[in-house]
Design a protein around this motif. Structure first.
Motif, short mmCIF file in Angstrom:
data_model
loop_
_atom_site.label_atom_id
_atom_site.label_comp_id
_atom_site.label_asym_id
_atom_site.label_seq_id
_atom_site.Cartn_x
_atom_site.Cartn_y
_atom_site.Cartn_z
N THR A 195 0.83 -1.20 0.00
CA THR A 195 0.00 0.00 0.00
C THR A 195 0.87 1.24 0.00
O THR A 195 0.57 2.23 -0.69
CB THR A 195 -0.93 -0.02 1.22
N GLN A 198 -7.63 0.22 -0.31
CA GLN A 198 -7.73 -1.06 0.39
C GLN A 198 -9.00 -1.15 1.23
O GLN A 198 -9.74 -2.13 1.15
CB GLN A 198 -6.49 -1.22 1.27
N ASP A 244 -5.92 -1.51 -5.05
CA ASP A 244 -5.40 -2.03 -3.80
C ASP A 244 -6.40 -3.03 -3.22
O ASP A 244 -7.44 -2.66 -2.71
CB ASP A 244 -5.15 -0.88 -2.81
N GLU A 245 -6.07 -4.29 -3.35
CA GLU A 245 -6.90 -5.38 -2.84
C GLU A 245 -8.37 -5.27 -3.23
O GLU A 245 -9.23 -5.19 -2.37
CB GLU A 245 -6.75 -5.49 -1.32
MG LIG Z 1 -2.06 -2.72 2.09
#
Ligand SMILES: [Mg+2]
Ligand SMILES: Nc1ncnc2c1ncn2[C@@H]1O[C@H](COP(=O)(O)OP(=O)(O)OP(=O)(O)O)[C@@H](O)[C@H]1O
Ligand SMILES: Nc1ncnc2c1ncn2[C@@H]1O[C@H](COP(=O)(O)OP(=O)(O)OP(=O)(O)O)[C@@H](O)[C@H]1O
Ligand SMILES: [Mg+2]
Lengths: 364, 295, 347, 265, 265
Positions: free
Chosen positions: E48, E90, E181-182
């Protein structure tokens, strides 16, 4: 009935003095009504608490107006100033407890009346009293302590000028907040200035703090307190520290030996009242006198009351305040100020100081 | 020079009153994340209760003091239960406004019960001033200073080491998670308001002894903001020091403004000006914890 | 608005504030009612409506900053004050009404931008307190810059006049204030539904992601402060013209607080809500005063008893609103509207 | 012997949204039981209903019973449930970010007598040596995996009998997922703690669990032993991403269309 | 593979420290034009942080990041969209109070040009521009199947839908490079499959390069052209999915045993 607006601060920042003042007005109205009113007509008070908020004062005024009031008992600086132009447009005389100099000038505030001379005149009278009782050779040194608020600033230029004229040495200023808990820095400043006298333009709580800290720090000067800073609470709060200091007042103190005090004592059933109460009482007396005169000349309208008031000469409110006169070009009610002092924890009348009605001071 | 020196000492002394009130404020914030705009009014309420007990009911001061504290506990409970509990989880501005509403209510109640007259406490503490470096200091201030130190020490230890103190901080951070730990958050809230009310009352009694009380006393709360924010909202040390710093600042700035520019009344704004400057450098005050922000 | 059988053929149509015929009719009726109000209503009511409209401008502007952009301000009263003083100063130079009003707004916008600078670094209550500092500092300036502001003595302001027509009574002022209020409300509503407004909301809801979609935080926060204060300044200018006399005390912290109360009671983030809030908070003391004077004909001493209760009632209202209707009056309004939508003749 | 028994539970949010529609499940003492289901099926809601955390979310259990050790849950308040030995590790870790690691652990031990504290702390530190290294650090600055360890560590501090775990693998790296699941298994075996585990990670959960439930839309639609479910073809297709025949499907081959079979419970 | 090895984004030797602790140290990697490049690694490895450096949330202490040869460092986060990049977060970072439509319109913020004054009157230019952008946004809404939610406030939508809205908001900026992000975290199998499909479509049909951070190895290995592995702020390995998943260092630091590969389902 004759409708009169009563704009009071019962809950706002000036409520501790606004409440007795309003009570004085109400009691006087009740007294007048019980004694025949104005040629048999009763006065109806319409009271609004505006909590010292100008917007509320404005809307209260509109409410009064739509109810058809012929006169208004106002209160503080903020609201009185804000209403000046409205009342002159609507021709409604206002009696207020704000004694700003320019309210005395009919060319600026034609419908404003007070029962006490303006703050500047009060200050000048105080200065004159000090000067008259000053025995030393050197010039007396005077300093000024006031809150950093419109009300504190108003009389300063006039007083400083007059102090110089009288031969004072003006040593400087200190500001003291109305809600101050401590006045040590101010006293330290005053000590540095070596002031003999200090004019205090505060309210009772801040004045009490000032005097207590003066005693604590061994400051030797004497205080000359303006009209809102010395009342019956001063001694309660400041204790022995306030003994012997001077104050200016516009009305009698409760229990003073004047003809009107009988009425007050019966109206209040012997409960001592603050001097603010007396001022409210006198303010109403003057208004009633104006109405009576207006009634004699025709109808009771705002304009007639104003005109009638302007013919008032040396009206004596039964000794409760110095005699009052208004002129079409000069609304200063008198040039006389009562100097008081605190003795044994009691507010005591000392002397009435009179100044000449000098045209150059009008409105300043 | 001596003048400034004395100004500083006096500032410290007066600042301890701010610190005292600020401590109550920070305790509430630490435990509930509530920014209490009614802090000044709680101080006032405590002062009036003590006044009523000592003057109106003629109860000896020591007893009246304890009874005041008991009343404050009740006041704290009532405030928490009636006003703040329903607002658990609402955004900050709502909470701010509700405490502003609370301040109006408290002020109004005081006016209903005691009017707007100025009331004066009987002298409880000795009147003879202490002399510190040539500057006489009234015993009330000494009492305030000592109390302030004491409360600061007690509560610092409390929040750092006691289970309940830690639970309070946990609750402030995340109420639901705290509940899942078995922490009774209602009790925690009630407790913290009680503590804050007690601390405020002590402040009120001290204040009453300085110059009497009236229904405008609550304005003090507004003056305490710079102190609290300067120190950092959630820091006891910040509150304690912030109060002292503001006290000194007010005095010194006033003195300097007067001497150099002949500018009056700067005291009232000085603390705010300095506050903004410091915040620009340290956005969470001197000791406040930085919010952890990760995306 | 969209749920009950309204279909749109273009995005522009969907964009309209009042898409249905029914709503347009209501709006028309409302405007007509406002226009004839001064002819039929008692002058006291007109003056209260004037106060309400001025308050509404202030509340709508604070709503833009606090409700929409999420930057809590405890100094809005002072920004209103800057507008009032700016306007009064320009007016005293003999400039025409529109210039003075816009000029007052501009001064206020500058002040707002200046005191908005800390918002770059400060959040939440820290920012709120720094706007409180703005309040204190500006009040100090009003009082001490006496060469400009008249200091303690305040400033007189003459009633506005446009092309020789002087608005020197409540009724005349009513039309002027109504016109300005309408413009301000429309302007703010437009801002909210366009690029800047969306950016404001984005900053409020999640400033980090706002930044990553390209919103320049500093720029738009300042823009929020500036527009909000500009409109606040307009409110201040109108107030100056209406009150005809301004003093520093008129723009104190309690004014700021009452604006906050308005947007809370009305419903944060909603223009309609801010207007409702202004109506409610302005009317509250009036209603209490009316009640008091009605009661005092039965019990003459009631006014001294009621007086302290008034503030308590104000506080209680706030508290009750926050507890029972945290989304404000505007939610009630939506419920009522939803109810009417089902009414057979609505569409 | 069953430690927890939920019968016909119904839960309503905000007095309108019916989320659980008569859910029943059973958790045997000493076992690991897992509850699987799609997003929004109501798994977290089930756990919250058991632990009493619904009250803070405007949720209400409108009907049904929850028996714990054969007794109906006497109180719905979360602090009482914790004292009775039920501890929920909430979704998303929910650690106290501005407290240190050790302070977080003390919060976990809030309901425990002080004398148990140091023993439990030692236990947590042996399970999670990484926490010991960081005990004085602010929890907010730890990585996701460490935070998850801390969240479970807090639970251990409370010495629960029944541990409710809500998606402990969320956002964790594969290796850590295994580590966490190993420790959950250890806690189950060594401490004898009964575990009710909610997971998206069906493969892991089912290989760990003694018994599994699959829920859909607020109801249980399937249940069985962990190993049985692992080999059930429907489960394989919809929860494990295997095509018929047990081969793993490639994500590249998936096309957009509604493949979901309606599971009617 | 559709990548033609010209790097769109290249990260050169960046170092990022927090209070002396290195989150990234001397990291270099590339996203070839037209590729899907994945960044994987244990929790706290700095993935991240890396995205944050690229998108301008963090400023690295050293190193450079260039996009199409132009240096990114030194430009503010809000200006990075002008380089043609956008990102998701995220943990969902939507504008809760705005409708889905408006969330996407904010996504186009940097492409809308009219100013404050125009919006004050909302007439002519502003209005015309709004409808043009509105049309683009509607296309994206259709693509992601968000039409039923168009006018709903984003904050009240189901988790999976919110994730899609985030993707939509990033797409609305019409980027050349999409940082994700994810995106699959916390999604069930079906939603994961959908999301994977969207990412592939975006990449293949719209020609947008993707930089993906994800723990779901099934997805990563299936859809990426290129995988970079990060551990403790350092590059551990990089290469094709096949190379990476057989790298012993990666297995011991991140994947664990083979199960790790099929993590998730
Ligand atoms: Mg992360
Ligand atoms: N506080 C709440 N108020 C209203 N509705 C809620 C609330 N919490 C959850 N819901 C709704 O209840 C349903 C079930 O939610 P729950 O969190 O139990 O699902 P879940 O199975 O845990 O899903 P996930 O896999 O996403 O964690 C969802 O549709 C959700 O939108
Ligand atoms: N704002 C910050 N302040 C201090 N430390 C930080 C900050 N952001 C990240 N870190 C630290 O940097 C390291 C890398 O964090 P990062 O969030 O990039 O990990 P990650 O690879 O994304 O992990 P995960 O897979 O859990 O999301 C961690 O040790 C984290 O604690
Ligand atoms: Mg869940």
């Amino acid at each position: 009935t004759i409708k009169v607006g009563l704009l009071s601060d019962l809950t706002g920042p000036t409520s501790s003095v606004g409440t007795p003042y309003a009570q004085g007005i109400k009691d006087c109205t009740a007294y007048v009504n019980a004694n025949g009113g104005i040629n048999g007509e009763q006065i109806e008070l319409i009271q609004v608490d505006y909590a010292y908020n100008v917007q509320q004062a404005l809307s209260a005024y509109k409410r009064f107006k739509s109810k058809g009031i012929v006169a208004l008992q106002g209160w503080g600086t903020g609201d009185t100033e804000a209403l000046v132009r409205f009342v002159s447009r609507d021709k409604i005389p206002v009696f207020s407890a704000s004694y700003s100099p320019h309210l005395m000038d009919p060319s600026k505030a034609p419908y404003n009346f007070t029962i006490a001379p303006d703050y500047s005149t009060q200050g000048r009278a105080g200065l004159k009293y000090i000067k008259d009782t000053w025995t030393e050779k050197r010039a007396p040194r005077i300093a000024f302590v006031y809150p950093d608020k419109p009300y504190g600033h108003v009389p300063l230029p006039a007083m400083k000028e007059y102090a110089k004229e009288l031969g004072f040495e003006v040593t400087g200023d200190e500001t003291l907040d109305l809600k101050a808990m401590d006045a040590t820095p101010q006293i330290l400043g005053l000590k540095k200035q070596k002031a003999d006298f200090v004019w205090v333009g505060g309210t009772t709580p801040s004045t009490a703090v000032l005097m207590k800290d003066a005693e604590k720090l061994g400051f030797k000067g004497k205080f000359l307190v303006n009209i809102w800073g010395n009342d019956e609470n001063l001694a309660k709060m400041a204790g022995p520290a306030c003994e012997g200091n001077l104050g200016m007042q516009a009305a009698a103190v409760y229990g003073q030996d004047v003809p009107g005090m009988k009425i007050i004592e019966t109206e209040t059933k012997g409960q001592p009242q603050m001097t603010h109460y007396l001022r409210g009482f006198v303010s109403t007396m003057v208004m009633v006198e104006g109405m009576k005169k207006a009634a004699a000349n025709g109808k009771i309208t705002g304009e007639n009351i104003k005109n009638a008031l302007e013919t008032m000469r040396d009206y004596d409110p039964m000794g409760l305040a110095p005699a009052i006169s208004f002129y079409p070009e000069d609304h200063r009610p008198s040039m006389a100020v009562n100097v008081c002092t605190v003795k044994d924890g009691k507010l005591e009348f000392v002397q009435t100081v009179s100044l000449p009605r000098d045209a150059k001071w009008l409105g300043k | 020079m001596e003048y400034y020196f004395q100004l500083i000492i006096n500032g410290l002394v007066v600042g301890s009153i701010y610190s005292l009130v600020a401590l109550g404020f920070v305790i509430i914030y630490k435990a509930t994340k509530v920014v209490n705009f009614a802090q000044g009014e709680m101080v006032m309420a405590g002062a009036y209760i003590c006044f009523a007990l000592t003057v109106q009911y003629q109860i000896p001061f020591a007893l009246a003091f304890l009874m005041t504290l008991a009343f404050s506990v009740i006041l704290g409970l009532v405030i928490e239960r009636m006003i703040l509990r329903p607002l658990i989880g609402e955004p900050i501005i709502s909470v701010v406004m509700v405490t502003i509403g609370l301040s109006s209510i408290l002020k109004s109640l005081v006016q209903v019960f005691w009017g707007t007259q100025i009331r004066v406490f009987p002298p409880i503490l000795p009147q003879e001033p202490f002399i510190l470096l040539g500057l006489p200091i009234a015993p009330v201030y000494v009492a305030a200073f000592v109390l302030c130190l004491l409360l600061f020490a007690v509560f610092s230890l409390f929040f750092k080491y006691s289970s309940i103190g830690i639970a309070m901080r946990a609750t402030a951070f995340d109420q639901q998670a705290a509940q899942s730990m078995g922490i009774g958050i209602k009790n925690i809230f009630a407790l913290s308001w009680c503590i804050a009310a007690v601390v405020s009352s002590i402040g009120g009694i001290i204040l009453g002894n300085i110059n009497g009380i009236n229904s405008q006393l609550g304005h003090l709360g507004l003056k305490v903001f710079p102190a609290v924010i300067l120190g950092g909202l959630d820091s006891l040390l910040g509150a304690a020091l912030g109060g002292l710093i503001i006290g000194v600042l007010e005095n010194v700035c006033e003195g300097v403004a007067r001497e150099l520019f002949n500018l009056g009344g700067f005291k009232e704004v000085a603390s705010f000006v300095v506050l903004v400057i410091i915040l620009m450098v340290k956005p969470y005050g001197l000791f406040g914890t930085k919010e952890i922000e990760r995306v | 608005m969209l749920k009950c059988g309204l279909f749109f053929t273009s995005y522009n149509k969907e964009d309209q504030f009042f898409p249905s015929m029914f709503q347009k009719t209501c709006l028309g009726l409302f405007i007509a009612a406002m226009l004839i109000a001064p002819q039929v209503l008692d002058f006291y009511y007109i003056s209260v409506m004037n106060l309400i409209m001025i308050a509404a401008i202030g509340a709508v502007s604070l709503n833009l900053l606090t409700g929409v952009c999420g930057q809590m301000s405890l100094g809005h009263g002072a920004f209103v004050g800057v507008g009032a003083y700016g306007c009064a100063i320009l007016a005293s130079k003999g400039l025409p009404f529109v210039i003075c009003l816009l000029g007052g707004g501009t001064f206020a916008a500058l002040a707002g931008m200046f005191f908005g600078i800390p918002s770059l670094r400060l959040k939440g209550i820290y920012l709120a307190i720094s706007t409180l500092a703005a309040q204190m500092i500006l009040e100090y300036v009003f009082l001490h810059w006496s060469a400009l502001t008249g200091g303690a003595n305040g400033m007189p302001v003459d009633p506005p006049s446009i092309m020789g027509f002087s608005f020197d009574s409540d009724e005349k002022m009513f039309y002027l204030i109504f016109a300005v209020t309408t413009l301000c409300v429309l302007g703010v509503s437009n801002i909210i539904r366009s690029r800047s407004g969306r950016a404001f909301i984005a900053i409020r809801d999640f400033y980090q992601s706002a930044e990553n979609v390209g919103v320049n935080l500093f720029h738009f926060k300042l823009q929020a402060f500036a527009t909000s204060s500009f409109i606040a300044g307009i409110a201040g200018g109108l107030w100056a013209y209406y009150a005809m006399y301004i003093t520093p005390e008129q723009f104190s912290i309690s004014l700021s607080i009452s604006y906050l109360a308005m947007i809370i009671v009305g419903g944060m983030g909603s223009v309609t809500g801010a207007i409702f809030g202004a109506v409610f908070i302005t009317l509250l003391p009036e209603v209490l005063n009316t009640t008091t004077s009605l009661l005092s004909s039965f019990a003459p001493d009631i006014s001294s008893l009621m007086a302290p209760l008034k503030e308590g009632i104000f506080g209680l209202t706030l508290v009750l609103f926050l507890i029972f209707e945290p989304e404000g009056l505007v939610r009630k309004w939506k419920l009522i509207k939803a109810y009417w939508k089902l009414y057979p003749f609505a569409y | 012997m069953s430690l927890l028994n939920v019968q016909n539970l119904e839960v309503v949010y905000n007095d309108v949204v019916l989320v659980l529609k008569g859910l029943s499940l059973n958790v045997a003492k000493g076992s690991i039981t897992t509850l699987l289901g799609a997003n929004g099926a109501g798994k977290s809601t089930t756990l919250k209903a058991i632990s009493g955390l619904l009250e803070g979310e405007d949720g209400k259990a409108t009907s049904g019973t929850i028996l714990y050790k054969g007794q109906p849950m006497s109180s719905k308040s979360p602090e009482k449930t914790v004292r009775q030995g039920i501890f929920q590790v909430m979704e998303g870790r929910r650690i106290f970010e501005d407290l240190t690691v050790e302070e977080n652990l003390r919060c976990g031990a809030y309901t425990q007598p002080a004398k148990n504290f140091s023993g439990n702390l030692e236990k947590v530190y042996t399970y999670f040596p990484r926490l010991r290294e960081r005990k004085a650090q602010l929890a907010g600055y730890m990585s996701g995996g460490e935070q998850q360890m801390l969240a479970i560590g807090r639970a251990v501090m409370a010495s629960p009998e029944l541990l409710l775990l809500d998606e402990p693998s969320l956002g964790l790296a594969p290796l850590l997922v295994e580590e966490i699941f190993d420790i959950v298994k250890k806690i189950n075996k060594e401490e004898g703690v009964t575990v009710l585990l909610v997971e998206q990670n069906a493969r892991m959960a089912l290989s760990l669990a003694d018994y599994g439930y699959i829920m859909e839309n607020g109801r249980i639609v399937m249940d069985g032993k962990g190993s049985e479910l692992l080999h059930n073809p429907d489960v394989q297709e919809f929860y494990l991403g295997l095509s018929h025949g047990g081969e793993k499907r490639s994500y590249r081959d998936v096309k957009h269309y509604r493949r979901r079979k309606r599971w009617l419970g | 593979m559709n990548g033609n090895n010209e790097p769109l984004l290249s990260v050169n030797n960046i170092t990022l420290t927090f209070k002396g602790v290195a989150a990234l140290s001397r990291v270099s990697c590339e996203v070839p034009k037209g590729s899907i490049t994945s960044l994987i690694g244990p929790n706290g490895a700095g993935k991240t942080s890396m995205l944050n450096c690229i998108s301008g949330r963090y400023t690295p202490d050293k190193g450079s990041i260039t996009m199409r040869g132009k240096e990114l460092l030194g430009t503010k986060a809000c200006k990075r969209t002008d380089f043609g990049m956008s990102r998701t977060f995220q943990n969902i970072a939507l504008f809760k109070g705005l409708s889905v439509l408006d969330n996407l319109m904010v996504g186009r913020h940097s492409r809308i040009k009219y100013g404050l004054l125009a919006s004050l009157f909302y007439f002519g230019k502003a209005r015309k521009e709004e409808s043009v952008h509105r049309a683009r946004v509607e296309e994206i809404i259709d693509f992601l199947g968000l039409s039923p939610y168009r006018h709903q406030a984003a904050g009240h939508l189901p988790y999976g839908v919110q994730k899609k809205v985030e993707l939509g908001r990033a797409l609305a900026a019409e980027p050349e490079l999409l940082l994700l992000d994810e995106p699959m975290a916390g999604m069930n199998l079906e939603e994961t499959e959908d999301m994977a499909r969207y990412i592939l479509d975006i990449n293949e049909e719209w020609g947008i390069s993707v930089f993906l951070v994800e723990h779901d190895m099934g997805v990563v290995m299936d859809i990426s052209d290129h995988v970079v592995v990060l551990d403790f702020g350092r590059i551990l390995a990089s290469g094709t999915p096949e190379e990476v998943q057989s790298n012993p260092k990666v297995i011991s630091a991140y994947l664990g045993d083979e199960d790790g590969l099929y993590q998730g389902r």
